[in-house]
Design a protein around this motif. Structure first.
Motif, PDB file in Angstrom:
ATOM      1  N   THR A   1     -29.548  -4.565  -7.362  1.00 59.17           N
ATOM      2  CA  THR A   1     -30.638  -3.611  -7.181  1.00 59.17           C
ATOM      3  C   THR A   1     -30.417  -2.803  -5.908  1.00 59.17           C
ATOM      4  OG1 THR A   1     -32.124  -5.136  -8.318  1.00 59.17           O
ATOM      5  CG2 THR A   1     -33.152  -3.359  -7.055  1.00 59.17           C
TER       6      THR A   1
ATOM      7  N   CYS B   1     -23.035   2.353  -2.194  1.00 58.93           N
ATOM      8  CA  CYS B   1     -23.214   1.104  -2.938  1.00 58.93           C
ATOM      9  C   CYS B   1     -23.003  -0.116  -2.044  1.00 58.93           C
ATOM     10  CB  CYS B   1     -22.258   1.050  -4.128  1.00 58.93           C
ATOM     11  SG  CYS B   1     -22.688   2.194  -5.450  1.00 58.93           S
TER      12      CYS B   1
ATOM     13  N   VAL C   1     -27.680  -0.177  -6.417  1.00 59.73           N
ATOM     14  CA  VAL C   1     -28.138   1.028  -7.122  1.00 59.73           C
ATOM     15  C   VAL C   1     -28.963   1.906  -6.181  1.00 59.73           C
ATOM     16  CG1 VAL C   1     -29.501   1.930  -9.056  1.00 59.73           C
ATOM     17  CG2 VAL C   1     -28.069  -0.080  -9.387  1.00 59.73           C
TER      18      VAL C   1
ATOM     19  N   ARG D   1     -34.876  -1.970 -11.490  1.00 54.60           N
ATOM     20  CA  ARG D   1     -33.453  -1.624 -11.378  1.00 54.60           C
ATOM     21  C   ARG D   1     -33.053  -0.659 -12.486  1.00 54.60           C
ATOM     22  NH1 ARG D   1     -31.648  -6.289 -10.728  1.00 54.60           N
ATOM     23  NH2 ARG D   1     -31.297  -6.850 -12.893  1.00 54.60           N
ATOM     24  N   TRP D   2     -33.527  -0.871 -13.715  1.00 55.61           N
ATOM     25  CA  TRP D   2     -33.212   0.038 -14.816  1.00 55.61           C
ATOM     26  C   TRP D   2     -33.776   1.427 -14.561  1.00 55.61           C
ATOM     27  CZ3 TRP D   2     -29.630  -0.014 -18.354  1.00 55.61           C
ATOM     28  CH2 TRP D   2     -29.056  -1.230 -18.722  1.00 55.61           C
TER      29      TRP D   2
ATOM     30  N   SER E   1     -30.435   7.365 -10.979  1.00 51.21           N
ATOM     31  CA  SER E   1     -29.082   7.601 -10.450  1.00 51.21           C
ATOM     32  C   SER E   1     -28.225   8.383 -11.439  1.00 51.21           C
ATOM     33  CB  SER E   1     -28.392   6.288 -10.069  1.00 51.21           C
ATOM     34  OG  SER E   1     -27.925   5.595 -11.215  1.00 51.21           O
TER      35      SER E   1
ATOM     36  N   ALA F   1     -31.689   2.997 -11.939  1.00 50.36           N
ATOM     37  CA  ALA F   1     -30.374   3.300 -12.515  1.00 50.36           C
ATOM     38  C   ALA F   1     -30.446   4.594 -13.332  1.00 50.36           C
ATOM     39  CB  ALA F   1     -29.875   2.148 -13.381  1.00 50.36           C
TER      40      ALA F   1
END
Length: 164
Positions: A5, A38, A8, A147-148, A154, A151
C-alpha cells in the motif's frame, strides 16, 4: 498499512511530481522517479522490526531498535520529514521532490490507520485522521479496497495527461 500500500502511495507521489514538472512518463527520468517513489514510500517502516525496509536497512533498523525508537514515532514525524528534506537537498530537483513526497505519503496514509502516528514527535500522542470505527486497519479488507482505489488513481494519472 502494508508495504504494498505504501509503495502504491509512493508511486502516486512520484507521478504527481512528474506531472507537475512536465516530465514525460515514457522517459528514463520518469522510470527512475517512479522506482524512487515506490521505494521511498516504504522507507519510514525501517522502524518496524521484521518489515522489508528493516531487513534491507538492517544497520539503521538495529540502531533505531537500540535507541528504543518505537514504530510510527520518529520516522513518521513531521520533524523527521523536515530533517530528511535537509539531508536530501543535494539530490537533483526531480528526485529530491519525488523522494520527499513519497516519503511523506507514508505518514499521510498511516494517519488513516486506527493506530495513527506520533506526527508531532517528540511530543507524545498519536494522531489519526479518521474516527476509529472507520479507520483503516492494517491488512484488512478496508486496506485492500483502499489500495485498489489508489492503484486505479495511479493508472489514471498518466493517462489523464495525454493530449489528443
Amino acid at each position: 498499512m502494508l508495504q504494498k500500500t505504501h509503495s502504491v502511495a509512493g508511486l502516486i507521489a512520484a507521478e504527481i511530481i512528474l506531472v507537475r514538472e512536465g516530465i514525460p512518463f515514457l522517459s528514463w527520468e520518469a522510470a527512475g522517479a517512479i522506482l524512487l517513489g515506490c521505494l521511498a514510500g516504504t522507507l519510514a517502516d525501517v522502524d518496524k522490526p521484521g518489515s522489508t525496509m528493516a531487513k534491507v536497512l538492517f544497520p539503521l533498523s538495529a540502531l533505531l531498535k537500540l535507541l528504543r525508537v518505537r514504530h510510527r514515532t520518529l520516522t513518521h514525524s513531521a520533524l523527521f520529514i523536515a530533517l530528511l528534506a535537509l539531508v536530501a537537498s543535494p539530490l537533483p530537483p526531480l528526485y529530491y521532490w519525488v523522494f520527499i513526497a513519497a516519503y511523506a505519503s507514508h505518514t499521510l496514509i498511516d494517519l488513516l490507520n486506527e493506530n495513527g502516528v506520533q506526527l508531532l514527535w517528540p511530543i507524545k500522542g498519536k494522531i489519526r485522521l479518521l474516527p476509529k470505527p472507520i479507520a483503516i486497519d492494517t491488512g484488512s479488507a478496508g486496506e485492500t479496497a483502499f489500495r485498489w482505489i489508489i492503484a486505479l488513481v495511479s493508472l489514471w494519472i498518466p493517462f489523464s495527461t495525454i493530449r489528443f
